[in-house]
Design a protein around this motif. Structure first.
Motif, PDB file in Angstrom:
ATOM      1  N   VAL A  24       0.837  -1.204   0.000  1.00 12.40           N
ATOM      2  CA  VAL A  24       0.000   0.000   0.000  1.00 12.40           C
ATOM      3  C   VAL A  24       0.872   1.253   0.000  1.00 12.40           C
ATOM      4  CG1 VAL A  24      -1.638   1.353   1.357  1.00 12.40           C
ATOM      5  CG2 VAL A  24      -1.997  -1.107   1.070  1.00 12.40           C
ATOM      6  N   GLN A  25       1.930   1.258   0.828  1.00 10.58           N
ATOM      7  CA  GLN A  25       2.844   2.404   0.858  1.00 10.58           C
ATOM      8  C   GLN A  25       3.533   2.596  -0.489  1.00 10.58           C
ATOM      9  OE1 GLN A  25       5.164   1.224   4.455  1.00 10.58           O
ATOM     10  NE2 GLN A  25       4.685   3.289   5.174  1.00 10.58           N
ATOM     11  N   SER A  26       3.806   1.496  -1.182  1.00  5.98           N
ATOM     12  CA  SER A  26       4.471   1.581  -2.478  1.00  5.98           C
ATOM     13  C   SER A  26       3.536   2.119  -3.553  1.00  5.98           C
ATOM     14  CB  SER A  26       4.991   0.194  -2.893  1.00  5.98           C
ATOM     15  OG  SER A  26       5.929  -0.309  -1.962  1.00  5.98           O
ATOM     16  N   VAL A  27       2.269   1.699  -3.494  1.00  7.73           N
ATOM     17  CA  VAL A  27       1.297   2.102  -4.506  1.00  7.73           C
ATOM     18  C   VAL A  27       0.850   3.539  -4.305  1.00  7.73           C
ATOM     19  CG1 VAL A  27      -1.024   1.664  -5.411  1.00  7.73           C
ATOM     20  CG2 VAL A  27       0.502  -0.248  -4.900  1.00  7.73           C
ATOM     21  N   ILE A  28       0.672   3.937  -3.031  1.00 11.10           N
ATOM     22  CA  ILE A  28       0.218   5.306  -2.725  1.00 11.10           C
ATOM     23  C   ILE A  28       1.429   6.120  -2.270  1.00 11.10           C
ATOM     24  CG2 ILE A  28      -1.372   6.716  -1.363  1.00 11.10           C
ATOM     25  CD1 ILE A  28      -3.109   4.226  -0.996  1.00 11.10           C
ATOM     26  N   PRO A  29       1.996   6.944  -3.134  1.00 15.31           N
ATOM     27  CA  PRO A  29       3.282   7.607  -2.859  1.00 15.31           C
ATOM     28  C   PRO A  29       3.342   8.366  -1.537  1.00 15.31           C
ATOM     29  CG  PRO A  29       2.637   7.918  -5.152  1.00 15.31           C
ATOM     30  CD  PRO A  29       1.466   7.277  -4.464  1.00 15.31           C
ATOM     31  N   TRP A  30       2.293   9.109  -1.198  1.00 18.24           N
ATOM     32  CA  TRP A  30       2.380   9.952   0.002  1.00 18.24           C
ATOM     33  C   TRP A  30       2.353   9.132   1.287  1.00 18.24           C
ATOM     34  CZ3 TRP A  30      -1.877   9.639   3.172  1.00 18.24           C
ATOM     35  CH2 TRP A  30      -3.070   9.204   2.596  1.00 18.24           C
ATOM     36  N   LEU A  31       2.017   7.842   1.194  1.00 20.07           N
ATOM     37  CA  LEU A  31       2.104   6.975   2.364  1.00 20.07           C
ATOM     38  C   LEU A  31       3.487   6.371   2.534  1.00 20.07           C
ATOM     39  CD1 LEU A  31      -1.269   4.966   2.304  1.00 20.07           C
ATOM     40  CD2 LEU A  31      -0.611   6.843   3.840  1.00 20.07           C
ATOM     41  N   GLY A  32       4.228   6.292   1.434  1.00 21.46           N
ATOM     42  CA  GLY A  32       5.532   5.637   1.476  1.00 21.46           C
ATOM     43  C   GLY A  32       6.720   6.557   1.350  1.00 21.46           C
ATOM     44  N   THR A  33       6.476   7.797   0.933  1.00 17.09           N
ATOM     45  CA  THR A  33       7.583   8.743   0.764  1.00 17.09           C
ATOM     46  C   THR A  33       7.192  10.108   1.301  1.00 17.09           C
ATOM     47  OG1 THR A  33       6.832   9.324  -1.468  1.00 17.09           O
ATOM     48  CG2 THR A  33       8.502   7.591  -1.292  1.00 17.09           C
ATOM     49  N   LEU A  34       8.189  10.840   1.726  1.00 18.20           N
ATOM     50  CA  LEU A  34       8.000  12.203   2.212  1.00 18.20           C
ATOM     51  C   LEU A  34       8.754  13.147   1.291  1.00 18.20           C
ATOM     52  CD1 LEU A  34       6.985  14.135   4.444  1.00 18.20           C
ATOM     53  CD2 LEU A  34       9.138  13.703   5.651  1.00 18.20           C
ATOM     54  N   PRO A  35       8.079  13.839   0.381  1.00 16.93           N
ATOM     55  CA  PRO A  35       8.763  14.707  -0.581  1.00 16.93           C
ATOM     56  C   PRO A  35       9.512  15.841   0.116  1.00 16.93           C
ATOM     57  CG  PRO A  35       6.487  14.321  -1.231  1.00 16.93           C
ATOM     58  CD  PRO A  35       6.624  13.829   0.179  1.00 16.93           C
ATOM     59  N   ILE A  36      10.732  16.064  -0.300  1.00 20.81           N
ATOM     60  CA  ILE A  36      11.511  17.202   0.208  1.00 20.81           C
ATOM     61  C   ILE A  36      12.094  17.963  -0.976  1.00 20.81           C
ATOM     62  CG2 ILE A  36      12.053  16.282   2.483  1.00 20.81           C
ATOM     63  CD1 ILE A  36      14.667  15.233   1.407  1.00 20.81           C
ATOM     64  N   GLY A  37      11.297  18.041  -2.050  1.00 15.88           N
ATOM     65  CA  GLY A  37      11.737  18.709  -3.267  1.00 15.88           C
ATOM     66  C   GLY A  37      12.010  20.189  -3.090  1.00 15.88           C
ATOM     67  N   ALA A  38      11.521  20.767  -1.982  1.00 14.70           N
ATOM     68  CA  ALA A  38      11.798  22.188  -1.731  1.00 14.70           C
ATOM     69  C   ALA A  38      13.282  22.423  -1.486  1.00 14.70           C
ATOM     70  CB  ALA A  38      10.990  22.670  -0.521  1.00 14.70           C
ATOM     71  N   PHE A  39      13.991  21.345  -1.063  1.00 11.87           N
ATOM     72  CA  PHE A  39      15.427  21.467  -0.792  1.00 11.87           C
ATOM     73  C   PHE A  39      16.262  21.023  -1.989  1.00 11.87           C
ATOM     74  CE2 PHE A  39      13.240  20.767   3.233  1.00 11.87           C
ATOM     75  CZ  PHE A  39      13.715  21.816   3.988  1.00 11.87           C
ATOM     76  N   VAL A  40      15.904  19.876  -2.565  1.00  9.29           N
ATOM     77  CA  VAL A  40      16.608  19.368  -3.742  1.00  9.29           C
ATOM     78  C   VAL A  40      15.566  18.786  -4.675  1.00  9.29           C
ATOM     79  CG1 VAL A  40      18.209  17.636  -4.615  1.00  9.29           C
ATOM     80  CG2 VAL A  40      18.758  18.867  -2.517  1.00  9.29           C
ATOM     81  N   ILE A  41      15.593  19.171  -5.956  1.00  7.98           N
ATOM     82  CA  ILE A  41      14.618  18.698  -6.927  1.00  7.98           C
ATOM     83  C   ILE A  41      14.693  17.178  -7.043  1.00  7.98           C
ATOM     84  CG2 ILE A  41      13.929  18.743  -9.353  1.00  7.98           C
ATOM     85  CD1 ILE A  41      14.984  21.596  -9.490  1.00  7.98           C
ATOM     86  N   GLY A  42      13.553  16.528  -6.911  1.00 13.26           N
ATOM     87  CA  GLY A  42      13.485  15.083  -7.069  1.00 13.26           C
ATOM     88  C   GLY A  42      13.777  14.311  -5.790  1.00 13.26           C
ATOM     89  N   ALA A  43      14.112  15.000  -4.704  1.00 15.61           N
ATOM     90  CA  ALA A  43      14.469  14.315  -3.468  1.00 15.61           C
ATOM     91  C   ALA A  43      13.216  13.949  -2.672  1.00 15.61           C
ATOM     92  CB  ALA A  43      15.383  15.192  -2.617  1.00 15.61           C
ATOM     93  N   ALA A  44      13.290  12.821  -1.964  1.00 16.39           N
ATOM     94  CA  ALA A  44      12.179  12.359  -1.120  1.00 16.39           C
ATOM     95  C   ALA A  44      12.711  11.372  -0.098  1.00 16.39           C
ATOM     96  CB  ALA A  44      11.089  11.721  -1.969  1.00 16.39           C
ATOM     97  N   VAL A  45      12.185  11.444   1.108  1.00 14.22           N
ATOM     98  CA  VAL A  45      12.551  10.504   2.165  1.00 14.22           C
ATOM     99  C   VAL A  45      11.647   9.281   2.049  1.00 14.22           C
ATOM    100  CG1 VAL A  45      12.545  10.099   4.653  1.00 14.22           C
ATOM    101  CG2 VAL A  45      13.391  12.269   3.746  1.00 14.22           C
ATOM    102  N   THR A  46      12.237   8.106   1.977  1.00 22.42           N
ATOM    103  CA  THR A  46      11.487   6.868   1.835  1.00 22.42           C
ATOM    104  C   THR A  46      11.123   6.323   3.206  1.00 22.42           C
ATOM    105  OG1 THR A  46      12.702   6.380  -0.191  1.00 22.42           O
ATOM    106  CG2 THR A  46      11.482   4.572   0.811  1.00 22.42           C
ATOM    107  N   ILE A  47       9.832   6.353   3.529  1.00 24.36           N
ATOM    108  CA  ILE A  47       9.354   5.904   4.835  1.00 24.36           C
ATOM    109  C   ILE A  47       9.235   4.384   4.893  1.00 24.36           C
ATOM    110  CG2 ILE A  47       7.469   6.141   6.517  1.00 24.36           C
ATOM    111  CD1 ILE A  47       6.816   8.826   5.229  1.00 24.36           C
ATOM    112  N   ILE A  48       9.112   3.725   3.730  1.00 25.93           N
ATOM    113  CA  ILE A  48       8.959   2.265   3.698  1.00 25.93           C
ATOM    114  C   ILE A  48      10.147   1.579   4.370  1.00 25.93           C
ATOM    115  CG2 ILE A  48       8.495   0.281   2.218  1.00 25.93           C
ATOM    116  CD1 ILE A  48       7.517   2.190   0.089  1.00 25.93           C
TER     117      ILE A  48
END
Length: 207
Positions: A24-48
């Protein structure tokens, strides 16, 4: 015998539950990742990563490796078929070694490390769970970067679609490394916050 069967059934159910959560976390991005694109384009923290780590602490290293495999296998499939496959992250995880092995190692190693301290009281475990959360992120990031570097410099991988250029290499390493720093911090906070209640309930139920 009955107690053993009950324990095995409980483990199977929990393994299926953690597997479902990871999917479910993999299919629904906002459940599995925390976007931090405001700091670096394309960056995201993987919560999975931390779901795998907590699952490994609850169920052991073998089940932890399975959970890591599920996560990695989905990452590999999504990298080749998903809409984000053309991104830098997607291109990295087109390599099956990069997609699967680091994630399996997260579950395997964190599961083994937790066995060394599981006899301690939950209060004593808190600091260890914080360390394990950061370590889970480090293991994933380190082995992703290592396998990517080997692909670039030793195997000269090109099937993933990543251009063979110094700029591409720098972008991959810098974004993955930046993600890793934030994931280590996030893991040190999230794993004890979520892991302590989960482990407390689980240990009470198996007594």
């Amino acid at each position: 015998m009955q107690k053993t069967r009950t324990g095995n059934s409980r483990s199977l159910v929990l393994t299926a539950l953690f597997t479902a959560i990871i999917l479910v976390q993999s299919v629904i991005p906002w459940l599995g990742t925390l976007p931090i694109g405001a700091f670096v384009i394309g960056a995201a923290v993987t919560i999975i990563t931390f779901t795998v780590a907590i699952g490994a602490m609850v169920l052991g290293p073998r089940a932890g490796a399975w959970l890591g495999f599920v996560w990695g296998a989905y990452s590999l499939w999504n990298a080749w078929t998903g809409p984000m496959g053309a991104s830098i992250g997607g291109l990295i995880f087109r390599n099956p070694i990069t997609a699967i092995v680091p994630r399996m190692l997260v579950g395997l190693l964190i599961g083994y490390f937790y066995l060394l301290i599981k006899h301690r009281s939950m209060k004593q475990q808190a600091i260890w769970l914080s360390l394990f959360g950061g370590l889970a992120a480090f293991i994933n990031t380190f082995f992703v970067l290592l396998s990517t570097w080997i692909g670039f410099t030793v195997m000269h991988t090109s099937f993933t679609g990543i251009p063979k250029s110094g700029l591409a290499n720098w972008l991959v390493i810098s974004i993955a490394g930046f993600n890793g720093i934030f994931e280590i911090i996030t893991g040190a906070i999230l794993v004890p916050l979520i892991g302590i209640p989960v482990l407390t309930v689980y240990q009470r139920n198996i007594k």
